[in-house]
Design a protein around this motif. Structure first.
Motif, mmCIF file in Angstrom:
data_model
loop_
_atom_site.group_PDB
_atom_site.id
_atom_site.type_symbol
_atom_site.label_atom_id
_atom_site.label_comp_id
_atom_site.label_asym_id
_atom_site.label_seq_id
_atom_site.Cartn_x
_atom_site.Cartn_y
_atom_site.Cartn_z
ATOM 1 N N ARG A 10 0.831 -1.188 0.000
ATOM 2 C CA ARG A 10 0.000 0.000 0.000
ATOM 3 C C ARG A 10 0.872 1.246 0.000
ATOM 4 N N LEU A 11 0.232 2.367 -0.221
ATOM 5 C CA LEU A 11 0.950 3.633 -0.134
ATOM 6 C C LEU A 11 1.472 3.807 1.284
ATOM 7 N N HIS A 12 2.756 4.057 1.405
ATOM 8 C CA HIS A 12 3.347 4.208 2.733
ATOM 9 C C HIS A 12 2.786 5.459 3.401
ATOM 10 N N ARG A 13 2.534 5.345 4.702
ATOM 11 C CA ARG A 13 1.958 6.471 5.442
ATOM 12 C C ARG A 13 2.835 7.717 5.371
ATOM 13 N N ALA A 14 4.120 7.515 5.169
ATOM 14 C CA ALA A 14 5.032 8.662 5.089
ATOM 15 C C ALA A 14 4.615 9.622 3.986
ATOM 16 N N TRP A 15 4.107 9.071 2.878
ATOM 17 C CA TRP A 15 3.699 9.932 1.761
ATOM 18 C C TRP A 15 2.417 10.686 2.085
ATOM 19 N N VAL A 16 1.545 10.097 2.898
ATOM 20 C CA VAL A 16 0.333 10.798 3.336
ATOM 21 C C VAL A 16 0.711 11.974 4.235
ATOM 22 N N VAL A 17 1.610 11.712 5.182
ATOM 23 C CA VAL A 17 2.075 12.780 6.073
ATOM 24 C C VAL A 17 2.751 13.882 5.260
ATOM 25 N N ALA A 18 3.561 13.492 4.288
ATOM 26 C CA ALA A 18 4.241 14.486 3.449
ATOM 27 C C ALA A 18 3.232 15.318 2.663
ATOM 28 N N ALA A 19 2.156 14.679 2.195
ATOM 29 C CA ALA A 19 1.140 15.407 1.437
ATOM 30 C C ALA A 19 0.432 16.448 2.314
ATOM 31 N N VAL A 20 0.107 16.063 3.555
ATOM 32 C CA VAL A 20 -0.539 17.007 4.477
ATOM 33 C C VAL A 20 0.429 18.133 4.830
ATOM 34 N N ALA A 21 1.693 17.788 5.043
ATOM 35 C CA ALA A 21 2.694 18.820 5.322
ATOM 36 C C ALA A 21 2.828 19.774 4.143
ATOM 37 N N PHE A 22 2.735 19.240 2.931
ATOM 38 C CA PHE A 22 2.815 20.075 1.722
ATOM 39 C C PHE A 22 1.682 21.103 1.705
ATOM 40 N N VAL A 23 0.460 20.646 1.980
ATOM 41 C CA VAL A 23 -0.686 21.557 2.003
ATOM 42 C C VAL A 23 -0.512 22.617 3.095
ATOM 43 N N THR A 24 -0.047 22.185 4.259
ATOM 44 C CA THR A 24 0.162 23.117 5.370
ATOM 45 C C THR A 24 1.204 24.169 5.016
ATOM 46 N N LEU A 25 2.287 23.743 4.400
ATOM 47 C CA LEU A 25 3.348 24.670 4.023
ATOM 48 C C LEU A 25 2.908 25.611 2.910
ATOM 49 N N ILE A 26 2.026 25.136 2.033
ATOM 50 C CA ILE A 26 1.437 26.019 1.026
ATOM 51 C C ILE A 26 0.747 27.186 1.716
ATOM 52 N N GLY A 27 -0.071 26.849 2.717
ATOM 53 C CA GLY A 27 -0.793 27.888 3.442
ATOM 54 C C GLY A 27 0.137 28.824 4.180
ATOM 55 N N ALA A 28 1.127 28.271 4.878
ATOM 56 C CA ALA A 28 2.037 29.112 5.656
ATOM 57 C C ALA A 28 2.758 30.121 4.767
ATOM 58 N N ALA A 29 3.247 29.659 3.610
ATOM 59 C CA ALA A 29 3.954 30.562 2.701
ATOM 60 C C ALA A 29 3.017 31.609 2.122
ATOM 61 N N GLY A 30 1.815 31.175 1.757
ATOM 62 C CA GLY A 30 0.851 32.117 1.206
ATOM 63 C C GLY A 30 0.451 33.177 2.210
ATOM 64 N N PHE A 31 0.175 32.754 3.446
ATOM 65 C CA PHE A 31 -0.248 33.699 4.488
ATOM 66 C C PHE A 31 0.877 34.714 4.774
ATOM 67 N N ARG A 32 2.126 34.223 4.820
ATOM 68 C CA ARG A 32 3.228 35.102 5.134
ATOM 69 C C ARG A 32 3.496 36.125 4.036
ATOM 70 N N SER A 33 3.238 35.745 2.785
ATOM 71 C CA SER A 33 3.574 36.622 1.664
ATOM 72 C C SER A 33 2.506 37.661 1.353
ATOM 73 N N VAL A 34 1.339 37.547 1.969
ATOM 74 C CA VAL A 34 0.228 38.456 1.661
ATOM 75 C C VAL A 34 0.584 39.940 1.839
ATOM 76 N N PRO A 35 1.290 40.346 2.911
ATOM 77 C CA PRO A 35 1.562 41.784 3.075
ATOM 78 C C PRO A 35 2.273 42.440 1.900
ATOM 79 N N SER A 36 3.009 41.655 1.090
ATOM 80 C CA SER A 36 3.754 42.238 -0.021
ATOM 81 C C SER A 36 2.843 42.881 -1.059
ATOM 82 N N VAL A 37 1.602 42.394 -1.176
ATOM 83 C CA VAL A 37 0.674 42.990 -2.143
ATOM 84 C C VAL A 37 -0.297 43.960 -1.480
ATOM 85 N N LEU A 38 -0.146 44.172 -0.167
ATOM 86 C CA LEU A 38 -1.021 45.115 0.541
ATOM 87 C C LEU A 38 -0.313 46.432 0.868
#
Length: 419
Positions: A10-38
């Motif tokens: 089966r798909l190793h759980r490590a890849w599931v954790v990595a996928a969730v971490a990827f989504v979380t990091l997407i949000g963190a980077a997006g949230f942090r960069s918002v002031p640049s356009v404000l």
């Protein structure tokens, strides 16, 4: 047949954790960069100087890095799930409450302190924690993929926030960021498992006995500070931290914060400039993943030296590329610079792991803190240059020269046995 053996196909759980971490990091980077356009919308509504707004961005950038090693230590004690969930909630509060602000100190408290602490708890030390716990094989590649999440977050959020701020006002953009942060919390709660042993498996490519991990006790803050004390006694730490400070100054602090405003100074619409900044994110995804792949195969010191040198040269020619429209030369810069944007992270993580062993995530957290200190200085300094001189040219040239120095520092990192 054991439960572990039944899961081998089966798909190793490590890849599931990595996928969730990827989504979380997407949000963190997006949230942090918002002031640049404000920057311009806030300047237009409140009359705050760009240097004042840049100070809030600087606080955000400093905390984004400074919180990182403490968050890494706290994840060892409380778990990634709890720390990341609370961090997302903090980001939502900081962003949502900005719609009520009336003074610049409130901007610095909310976008600076609250969002800075929240996103800092989900920064690059989180990448080192996930890859260190869940992967033995493919660590460099996964480090590259997770680091690329930062570029993806920029890609998703910057054009959206710029469009929302232009059409509906910056308050609408702030609310969207708050709701997006809250939307990720259930995903983290359900799927971001702290360690392989928690779900009856091992790290990807690891041995079964690696699943048994002694619980971490004692103060997380004290452990983070002890790691800093020990790391600071080594030449490796100061070379990596110095290079990464320049990395932060030449990316998040300068280009990430001021590119949109600098392009607008030359007649380019905000939405076009924000889209170009987002395109840097597109190419950074490819560049950072490829850098992770290379890190598994090539001396990380050589990679860092090449990355910093090429980045410095590109920044030195940037002032001559700005125009009201997007000329072919600007497209070349966007592609070239994008491929190099944060390709420095996988080899830097690898060098921290080589020198600092099991404390590598925390040590890298401190190295990353220097990245954000450099970014904060550049965010404020470039805004000040713009206020005093009416243009950013000196800031681009100075950052390019610093990158050459970072290249020399990276090549000079001593060799160590992998722990």
């Amino acid at each position: 047949m054991t439960q572990l053996q039944q899961r081998t196909h089966r798909l190793h759980r490590a890849w599931v954790v990595a996928a969730v971490a990827f989504v979380t990091l997407i949000g963190a980077a997006g949230f942090r960069s918002v002031p640049s356009v404000l920057i311009d919308p806030l300047h237009a509504e409140f009359g705050w100087a760009r240097g004042t707004i840049g100070a809030a961005v600087s606080i955000n950038l400093v905390l984004f890095g400074l919180i990182s090693p403490f968050a890494a230590a706290l994840m060892d004690r409380l778990g990634m799930r709890r720390v990341v969930s609370w961090a997302l909630t903090l980001v939502a509060a900081g962003s949502g409450l900005t719609i009520f602000m009336t003074a610049s100190w409130q901007l610095q408290l909310l976008w600076g302190v609250l969002v800075g602490v929240g996103t800092g708890s989900m920064s690059m030390a989180f990448v080192a924690t996930v890859t260190g716990r869940w992967f033995v094989h493919r660590r460099g590649l996964v480090s590259g993929i997770l680091t690329a999440a930062g570029a993806t977050g920029q890609l998703i959020f910057l054009p959206l926030v710029a469009a929302l701020a232009t059409e509906y006002g910056w308050r609408t953009a702030s609310i969207v960021v708050a709701l997006a942060a809250l939307a990720v919390v259930p995903l983290v709660a359900l799927f971001l498992h702290d360690r392989p042993a928690d779900v009856g498996t091992t790290a990807y490519g690891g041995e079964p006995e690696a699943a048994a991990v002694a619980p971490v006790t004692g103060s997380s803050a004290a452990r983070a500070l002890r790691t800093l004390r020990d790391a600071a006694r080594t030449k490796t730490f100061w070379l990596l931290a110095g290079g990464f400070a320049i990395c932060g100054a030449s990316t998040n602090g300068l280009v990430g914060t001021h590119f949109v405003t600098a392009a607008h100074d030359h007649g380019m619409p905000h939405t076009t400039a924000a889209s170009l900044l987002a395109l840097i994110g597109i190419f950074d995804v490819a560049g950072t993943i490829f850098s992770g792949w290379l890190t598994d195969r090539v001396n990380p010191r050589i990679l860092l030296g090449a990355y910093y040198t090429l980045r410095g040269l590109s920044l030195m020619i940037l002032p001559s590329l700005f125009a009201p429209g997007v000329e072919p030369s600007m497209w070349v810069f966007i592609i070239f610079y994008g491929l190099d944007w944060i390709a420095t992270v996988p080899p830097t993580v690898a060098l921290c792991r080589e020198k600092f062993g099991e404390n590598a995530p925390i040590a890298f957290g401190w190295v990353f803190a220097s990245h954000q200190v450099g970014a904060a200085i550049a965010a404020f300094g470039a805004g000040l240059v713009r206020d005093l001189q009416g243009e950013y040219d000196l800031a681009w040239l100075f950052a390019g020269g610093l990158c050459v120095i970072a290249a020399v520092m990276s090549i000079a990192v001593p060799r160590h046995r992998v722990s």
